[in-house]
Design an enzyme around this catalytic site. Structure first.
Site, PDB file in Angstrom:
ATOM      1  N   LYS A 104       1.131  -0.793  -0.230  1.00  0.00           N
ATOM      2  CA  LYS A 104      -0.170   0.132  -0.078  1.00  0.00           C
ATOM      3  C   LYS A 104       0.995   1.155   0.346  1.00  0.00           C
ATOM      4  O   LYS A 104       1.552   1.496   1.230  1.00  0.00           O
ATOM      5  CB  LYS A 104      -0.706   0.394   1.362  1.00  0.00           C
ATOM      6  CG  LYS A 104      -1.943   1.303   0.887  1.00  0.00           C
ATOM      7  CD  LYS A 104      -2.643   1.205   2.293  1.00  0.00           C
ATOM      8  CE  LYS A 104      -3.794   1.920   2.693  1.00  0.00           C
ATOM      9  NZ  LYS A 104      -4.428   2.197   4.038  1.00  0.00           N
ATOM     10  N   HIS A 106      -0.005   4.416   0.154  1.00  0.00           N
ATOM     11  CA  HIS A 106      -1.105   5.606   0.394  1.00  0.00           C
ATOM     12  C   HIS A 106      -1.944   5.397   1.554  1.00  0.00           C
ATOM     13  O   HIS A 106      -1.663   4.302   2.362  1.00  0.00           O
ATOM     14  CB  HIS A 106      -1.596   6.192  -0.264  1.00  0.00           C
ATOM     15  CG  HIS A 106      -3.085   5.322  -0.440  1.00  0.00           C
ATOM     16  ND1 HIS A 106      -3.017   3.865  -1.374  1.00  0.00           N
ATOM     17  CD2 HIS A 106      -4.424   4.824   0.455  1.00  0.00           C
ATOM     18  CE1 HIS A 106      -4.026   3.568  -1.245  1.00  0.00           C
ATOM     19  NE2 HIS A 106      -4.981   4.049  -0.297  1.00  0.00           N
TER      20      HIS A 106
END
Length: 225
Positions: A104, A106
């Site tokens: 991931k 963000h």
């Protein structure tokens, strides 16, 4: 055999997690039995699963650990429910951690892991559903070791299929133990399952009769360790 092992075998059957018949495994092997931890779907089933894992870990490794690590995807819910059960049964707060298949990039929790971050000095117990060849550890152990200076105390799986590992001679759990230097155990083994269910009626039917036992024996003649 310990009572909780007998109960766990029946629990897997009741939850339709452990099945008998004809199945093609991810490895391509044709197996007369199959275990699918994804079939634990209700609250009571997941609560029970966590408690069996917690008891097995407590009995095998004691309480001197900090993190339960469950590899994606099936290890994620198992690590969560086991952490909950550990708090309930033994009054010990342990953290859960899992890896992501895709990193991931963000948000506040970006990175390669879910749950607690691994920290230097953490003592980690790995959790998986089942071990067939031990191949998954080749991906998981480097991720865990690369995240922080941690010690992996051991591995706990639901079912030891008692099959040859990648080396082709020893059981997969034995290979994991020798290769990575931490203990590898299961709540129950297929030897336990056969001992408990062979030619014994359960809920009005015999799950492992002579025909199925012969198919299992033939399977182990090729893949057993």
């Amino acid at each position: 055999m310990e009572q909780y092992k007998k109960e766990f075998i029946e629990f897997m059957v009741d939850c339709q997690v452990l099945k008998f018949g004809e199945f093609t495994l991810k490895s391509g092997r044709k197996s007369p039995f199959f275990m699918n931890a994804g079939a634990y779907v209700t609250g009571s089933q997941l609560m029970g699963l966590g408690e069996y894992y917690a008891k097995a870990i407590h009995n095998t490794y004691g309480d001197d650990f900090d993190v339960l690590f469950g590899p994606a995807y099936k290890g994620i819910p198992i690590s969560v429910v086991t952490a909950i059960a550990y708090s309930k049964l033994y009054g010990k707060e342990v953290r859960y951690c899992s890896d992501r298949k895709e990193e991931k990039d963000h948000g506040a929790d970006k990175g390669s892991f879910l749950g607690s971050k691994l920290k230097d000095g953490d003592r980690v117990i790995m959790i998986e559903d089942v071990t067939t060849s031990g191949k998954s550890m080749e991906e998981t152990v480097p991720k865990v070791k690369g995240a922080a200076d941690v010690e992996i105390v051991g591995l706990m799986v639901s079912l030891d299929r008692c099959e040859k590992g990648l080396g082709g001679e020893k059981r997969a759990l034995e290979e994991v133990q020798e290769k990575y230097g931490f203990k590898a155990n299961a709540i129950v083994s297929m030897t336990d399952v056969i001992e408990h269910l062979y030619n014994k009626p359960y809920n009005g039917q015999v799950l492992i009769d002579d025909t199925l036992k012969a198919a299992i024996d033939d399977y182990y003649a090729i893949y057993g360790a």
